[in-house]
Design a protein around this motif. Structure first.
Motif, PDB file in Angstrom:
ATOM      1  N   ASN A  89       0.838  -1.195   0.000  1.00 33.36           N
ATOM      2  CA  ASN A  89       0.000   0.000   0.000  1.00 33.36           C
ATOM      3  C   ASN A  89       0.880   1.255   0.000  1.00 33.36           C
ATOM      4  OD1 ASN A  89      -2.561   1.528   0.443  1.00 33.36           O
ATOM      5  ND2 ASN A  89      -1.578   2.029   2.393  1.00 33.36           N
ATOM      6  N   HIS A  90       0.598   2.158  -0.932  1.00 31.98           N
ATOM      7  CA  HIS A  90       1.311   3.441  -0.967  1.00 31.98           C
ATOM      8  C   HIS A  90       0.356   4.544  -0.540  1.00 31.98           C
ATOM      9  CE1 HIS A  90       4.003   6.670  -2.062  1.00 31.98           C
ATOM     10  NE2 HIS A  90       3.059   7.194  -2.841  1.00 31.98           N
ATOM     11  N   ASP A  91       0.602   5.125   0.628  1.00 29.31           N
ATOM     12  CA  ASP A  91      -0.146   6.274   1.137  1.00 29.31           C
ATOM     13  C   ASP A  91       0.555   7.525   0.617  1.00 29.31           C
ATOM     14  OD1 ASP A  91      -1.164   8.404   2.682  1.00 29.31           O
ATOM     15  OD2 ASP A  91      -1.637   7.054   4.340  1.00 29.31           O
ATOM     16  N   PHE A  92      -0.162   8.343  -0.169  1.00 27.21           N
ATOM     17  CA  PHE A  92       0.461   9.497  -0.801  1.00 27.21           C
ATOM     18  C   PHE A  92       0.896  10.565   0.199  1.00 27.21           C
ATOM     19  CE2 PHE A  92      -1.729   7.549  -4.377  1.00 27.21           C
ATOM     20  CZ  PHE A  92      -0.786   7.651  -5.380  1.00 27.21           C
ATOM     21  N   ARG A  93       0.452  10.483   1.450  1.00 21.85           N
ATOM     22  CA  ARG A  93       0.943  11.393   2.494  1.00 21.85           C
ATOM     23  C   ARG A  93       2.311  10.950   3.029  1.00 21.85           C
ATOM     24  NH1 ARG A  93      -1.968  16.226   2.780  1.00 21.85           N
ATOM     25  NH2 ARG A  93      -4.211  15.798   2.822  1.00 21.85           N
ATOM     26  N   ASN A  94       2.709   9.708   2.776  1.00 17.95           N
ATOM     27  CA  ASN A  94       3.980   9.158   3.240  1.00 17.95           C
ATOM     28  C   ASN A  94       4.221   9.374   4.733  1.00 17.95           C
ATOM     29  OD1 ASN A  94       5.236   8.071   0.776  1.00 17.95           O
ATOM     30  ND2 ASN A  94       5.153  10.205   0.074  1.00 17.95           N
ATOM     31  N   PRO A  95       3.329   8.899   5.609  1.00 15.57           N
ATOM     32  CA  PRO A  95       3.546   9.065   7.059  1.00 15.57           C
ATOM     33  C   PRO A  95       4.848   8.390   7.488  1.00 15.57           C
ATOM     34  CG  PRO A  95       1.808   7.474   6.623  1.00 15.57           C
ATOM     35  CD  PRO A  95       2.112   8.115   5.316  1.00 15.57           C
ATOM     36  N   LYS A  96       5.619   9.064   8.327  1.00  9.03           N
ATOM     37  CA  LYS A  96       6.945   8.564   8.679  1.00  9.03           C
ATOM     38  C   LYS A  96       6.904   7.284   9.512  1.00  9.03           C
ATOM     39  CE  LYS A  96       8.808  11.932  10.996  1.00  9.03           C
ATOM     40  NZ  LYS A  96       9.727  12.666  11.893  1.00  9.03           N
ATOM     41  N   LEU A 362     -18.762   4.947  16.751  1.00 10.38           N
ATOM     42  CA  LEU A 362     -18.326   3.801  15.953  1.00 10.38           C
ATOM     43  C   LEU A 362     -17.005   4.048  15.244  1.00 10.38           C
ATOM     44  CD1 LEU A 362     -21.673   2.675  14.256  1.00 10.38           C
ATOM     45  CD2 LEU A 362     -20.562   1.712  16.276  1.00 10.38           C
ATOM     46  N   ALA A 363     -16.464   5.245  15.355  1.00 13.26           N
ATOM     47  CA  ALA A 363     -15.296   5.623  14.572  1.00 13.26           C
ATOM     48  C   ALA A 363     -14.013   4.998  15.118  1.00 13.26           C
ATOM     49  CB  ALA A 363     -15.151   7.143  14.549  1.00 13.26           C
ATOM     50  N   PHE A 364     -13.056   4.750  14.210  1.00 16.30           N
ATOM     51  CA  PHE A 364     -11.724   4.328  14.609  1.00 16.30           C
ATOM     52  C   PHE A 364     -11.005   5.473  15.317  1.00 16.30           C
ATOM     53  CE2 PHE A 364     -12.615   1.798  10.791  1.00 16.30           C
ATOM     54  CZ  PHE A 364     -12.322   0.521  11.239  1.00 16.30           C
ATOM     55  N   SER A 365     -10.109   5.134  16.216  1.00 17.78           N
ATOM     56  CA  SER A 365      -9.238   6.139  16.811  1.00 17.78           C
ATOM     57  C   SER A 365      -8.103   6.427  15.838  1.00 17.78           C
ATOM     58  CB  SER A 365      -8.662   5.640  18.139  1.00 17.78           C
ATOM     59  OG  SER A 365      -7.707   6.554  18.640  1.00 17.78           O
ATOM     60  N   PRO A 366      -7.837   7.690  15.515  1.00 13.17           N
ATOM     61  CA  PRO A 366      -6.790   7.993  14.524  1.00 13.17           C
ATOM     62  C   PRO A 366      -5.378   7.867  15.060  1.00 13.17           C
ATOM     63  CG  PRO A 366      -7.719  10.017  15.365  1.00 13.17           C
ATOM     64  CD  PRO A 366      -8.529   8.899  15.982  1.00 13.17           C
ATOM     65  N   SER A 367      -5.232   7.759  16.389  1.00 13.25           N
ATOM     66  CA  SER A 367      -3.891   7.734  16.967  1.00 13.25           C
ATOM     67  C   SER A 367      -3.946   7.166  18.380  1.00 13.25           C
ATOM     68  CB  SER A 367      -3.307   9.153  17.021  1.00 13.25           C
ATOM     69  OG  SER A 367      -2.112   9.179  17.770  1.00 13.25           O
ATOM     70  N   PRO A 368      -2.865   6.481  18.816  1.00 18.17           N
ATOM     71  CA  PRO A 368      -2.803   6.064  20.216  1.00 18.17           C
ATOM     72  C   PRO A 368      -2.543   7.232  21.164  1.00 18.17           C
ATOM     73  CG  PRO A 368      -0.769   5.492  19.081  1.00 18.17           C
ATOM     74  CD  PRO A 368      -1.714   5.994  18.038  1.00 18.17           C
ATOM     75  N   PRO A 420       2.183  13.540   6.924  1.00 26.96           N
ATOM     76  CA  PRO A 420       3.580  13.111   6.778  1.00 26.96           C
ATOM     77  C   PRO A 420       4.298  12.825   8.095  1.00 26.96           C
ATOM     78  CG  PRO A 420       3.100  14.948   5.309  1.00 26.96           C
ATOM     79  CD  PRO A 420       1.912  14.786   6.195  1.00 26.96           C
ATOM     80  N   GLN A 421       3.949  13.514   9.176  1.00 30.97           N
ATOM     81  CA  GLN A 421       4.627  13.302  10.455  1.00 30.97           C
ATOM     82  C   GLN A 421       4.056  12.131  11.249  1.00 30.97           C
ATOM     83  OE1 GLN A 421       7.460  15.004  11.081  1.00 30.97           O
ATOM     84  NE2 GLN A 421       7.019  15.752   9.008  1.00 30.97           N
ATOM     85  N   GLY A 422       3.064  11.470  10.707  1.00 36.48           N
ATOM     86  CA  GLY A 422       2.555  10.254  11.324  1.00 36.48           C
ATOM     87  C   GLY A 422       1.666  10.492  12.531  1.00 36.48           C
ATOM     88  N   LEU A 441      -2.632  15.066  11.779  1.00 38.93           N
ATOM     89  CA  LEU A 441      -3.891  14.605  11.201  1.00 38.93           C
ATOM     90  C   LEU A 441      -4.348  15.564  10.109  1.00 38.93           C
ATOM     91  CD1 LEU A 441      -5.847  13.488  14.402  1.00 38.93           C
ATOM     92  CD2 LEU A 441      -4.460  12.088  12.867  1.00 38.93           C
ATOM     93  N   ARG A 442      -4.859  14.985   9.022  1.00 35.04           N
ATOM     94  CA  ARG A 442      -5.319  15.767   7.876  1.00 35.04           C
ATOM     95  C   ARG A 442      -6.773  15.416   7.548  1.00 35.04           C
ATOM     96  NH1 ARG A 442      -0.679  17.984   5.446  1.00 35.04           N
ATOM     97  NH2 ARG A 442       0.930  17.950   7.076  1.00 35.04           N
ATOM     98  N   LYS A 443      -7.415  16.263   6.747  1.00 32.66           N
ATOM     99  CA  LYS A 443      -8.825  16.057   6.407  1.00 32.66           C
ATOM    100  C   LYS A 443      -9.035  15.139   5.205  1.00 32.66           C
ATOM    101  CE  LYS A 443     -10.709  20.315   8.386  1.00 32.66           C
ATOM    102  NZ  LYS A 443     -11.530  21.527   8.131  1.00 32.66           N
ATOM    103  N   SER A 444      -7.973  14.745   4.543  1.00 26.62           N
ATOM    104  CA  SER A 444      -8.129  13.848   3.398  1.00 26.62           C
ATOM    105  C   SER A 444      -6.899  12.974   3.257  1.00 26.62           C
ATOM    106  CB  SER A 444      -8.363  14.649   2.110  1.00 26.62           C
ATOM    107  OG  SER A 444      -7.207  15.393   1.774  1.00 26.62           O
ATOM    108  N   ASP A 445      -7.066  11.876   2.538  1.00 21.38           N
ATOM    109  CA  ASP A 445      -5.922  11.051   2.167  1.00 21.38           C
ATOM    110  C   ASP A 445      -6.237  10.309   0.878  1.00 21.38           C
ATOM    111  OD1 ASP A 445      -7.532   8.859   2.836  1.00 21.38           O
ATOM    112  OD2 ASP A 445      -6.031   7.911   4.105  1.00 21.38           O
TER     113      ASP A 445
END
Length: 456
Positions: A89-96, A362-368, A420-422, A441-445
């Motif tokens: 999988n290639h995420d175009f944001r390239n999270p580190k 019901l939403a996923f958590s975006p970060s620990p 990009p900063q994960g 966190l960003r509004k799109s990916d």
């Protein structure tokens, strides 16, 4: 050696020794039968007899099942099943930190990943029902590791159960057009799409299906009042949970109606689950319904050989115990269209889906890391809304292998996806102190995913 490893070696040994030929189960029936059939008898009472159901979104496309062991009279004793799913999988944001967020299907970016490796044995020999699927890989961790009910009391842990994809024991009764009574761990199928990604038209599930359960522990009755209709009644511990959050059990009903092989109507309900920790007053209701229709079929054509669409709608809420339904509901839809070419060996699937989930229950958590923009927005009363567009190309040289290339775009009204900063720590490693650092966190990916799936 771990017990699960011993089980896997034992199962693989059986596969090597048995000269097998059988039909694997669908999500909604006993495995040794044609999909959605509940009896080995070749009489007029076989549900959906003669139907081609391999085209349906969320169903297995196999018609040949090589791994079957039969007795001297030709009756199926045991079916073995293997499944492997790997992706890049290639995420175009390239999270580190290489973490792809907000998905139960895709968890990593810019890496090769084993998503699921699964083996199983199933039987309904002489009306006995037995099923054991083992699973390993990333997707099990994404889904099962979030089950907090294993911390309710003692004697259960995720490590004991998450490598069991499905396990059941029961009995088939020759009444109506079939009746099954089973207890164990099941795929729940609240929603149209399957937990097994190779059965779906797209790799990343729709938002409405990704936000709803994939498994439950409990008991079920599968009944076929007619050759064209199946109903399931469930008694379960809770919403995608091994144990219960409080003392209450959940109830579910699943309905499938197929008047012919070109149309499927589905309606599922879940209710009365006390699915909030230390708050038994909170009750949850969820409903989804689907229309799946094939509107063109010429399987011998080297041009367009098949065409179908699916529409899947969801609505649900939770209320009570201080929780108000107007602030805690989920509504969404997913619309897909799939075209097959060259005798069904190539397919193109286009899908658009959207979901609104105020309260984000019901939403996923975006970060620990709890200190993030998404949690801040929800705490201020902002209502989560998301859109997703997906385009998928499948190359299927035979019914056992699928090569899949998929592009996906998602957008949210509040910051939700990895930048990009994960989303893990300042340098992307989970053991690095975060201090005052906040996830990016960003509004799109958007992403591009290549997957290879094998099933036998």
């Amino acid at each position: 050696m771990k017990s699960t490893t011993i089980q896997a070696i034992f199962l693989l040994g059986l596969f090597a020794l048995a000269p097998m030929k059988a039909q694997e189960i669908q999500k909604d029936s006993v495995s040794l039968q044609p999909k959605d059939s509940l009896t080995t008898k070749t009489d007029s009472k076989i549900p959906f007899e003669g139907y081609d159901l391999t085209w349906i979104n969320g169903q297995n496309r196999q018609t040949d099942f090589p791994l079957t062991l039969k007795d001297k009279d030709g009756e199926t004793i045991l079916t073995g099943v293997t499944y492997v799913d790997a992706y890049y999988n290639h995420d175009f944001r390239n999270p580190k930190d290489n973490t792809h967020t907000i998905s139960s299907a895709i968890g990593r970016s810019n890496e090769f990943t084993i998503n699921m490796a699964s083996i199983g044995l199933e039987t309904n020999y002489k009306n006995m029902i037995g099923r054991l699927w083992l699973q390993y890989g990333q997707m099990g961790s994404i889904v099962q590791d979030l089950d907090g009910t294993v911390n309710h009391g003692k004697n259960t842990s995720v490590s004991n159960l998450k490598n069991i994809r499905e396990a059941a024991a029961g009995y088939h009764f020759d009444v109506m057009h079939g009746l099954n009574v089973e207890a164990g761990i099941f795929m729940s199928y609240i929603g149209l799409e399957s937990y097994v990604l190779g059965e779906n038209w797209n790799y990343q599930r729709s938002l409405v299906c990704d936000f709803t359960p994939f498994y439950f522990q409990g008991a079920r009755i599968q009944a076929y009042p007619s050759k064209k209709y199946k109903v399931e009644l469930w008694v379960l511990n809770g919403w995608q949970s091994y144990n219960s959050w409080n003392k209450g059990l959940g109830l579910g009903v699943s309905n499938y109606y197929r008047p012919n092989e070109n149309l499927q109507l589905v309606a599922n309900f879940y209710l009365n689950g006390q699915d909030t920790r230390n708050n038994s007053g909170v009750r949850r209701f969820h409903h989804d319904h689907s229309i799946v229709a094939r509107y063109f079929h010429n399987k011998e054509s080297n041009g367009l050989s098949q065409a179908a669409f699916s529409i899947n709608n969801h609505y649900g809420f939770q209320s009570g115990g201080g929780v108000k339904a107007k602030d805690n509901y989920m509504i969404g839809t997913s619309i897909s269209n799939r075209l097959w070419f060259h005798q069904n060996k190539i397919a193109l699937s286009l899908r658009a889906d959207a979901v609104s989930n105020p309260g984000a229950y019901l939403a996923f958590s975006p970060s620990p890391v709890a200190n993030n923009d998404f949690n801040d927005a929800i705490a201020k009363g902002e209502k989560l809304k998301m859109f997703q567009g997906t385009a998928t190309v499948d190359i299927m040289p035979n019914q056992f292998v699928t090569f899949r290339l998929e592009y996906g775009f998602r957008k949210s009204n509040i910051p939700y996806f990895a930048g990009p900063q994960g989303t893990t720590s300042p340098d992307g490693w989970i053991d690095t102190p975060v201090d005052s650092w906040r996830p990016d966190l960003r509004k799109s990916d958007s992403r591009l995913t290549l997957a290879v799936m094998f099933r036998l």
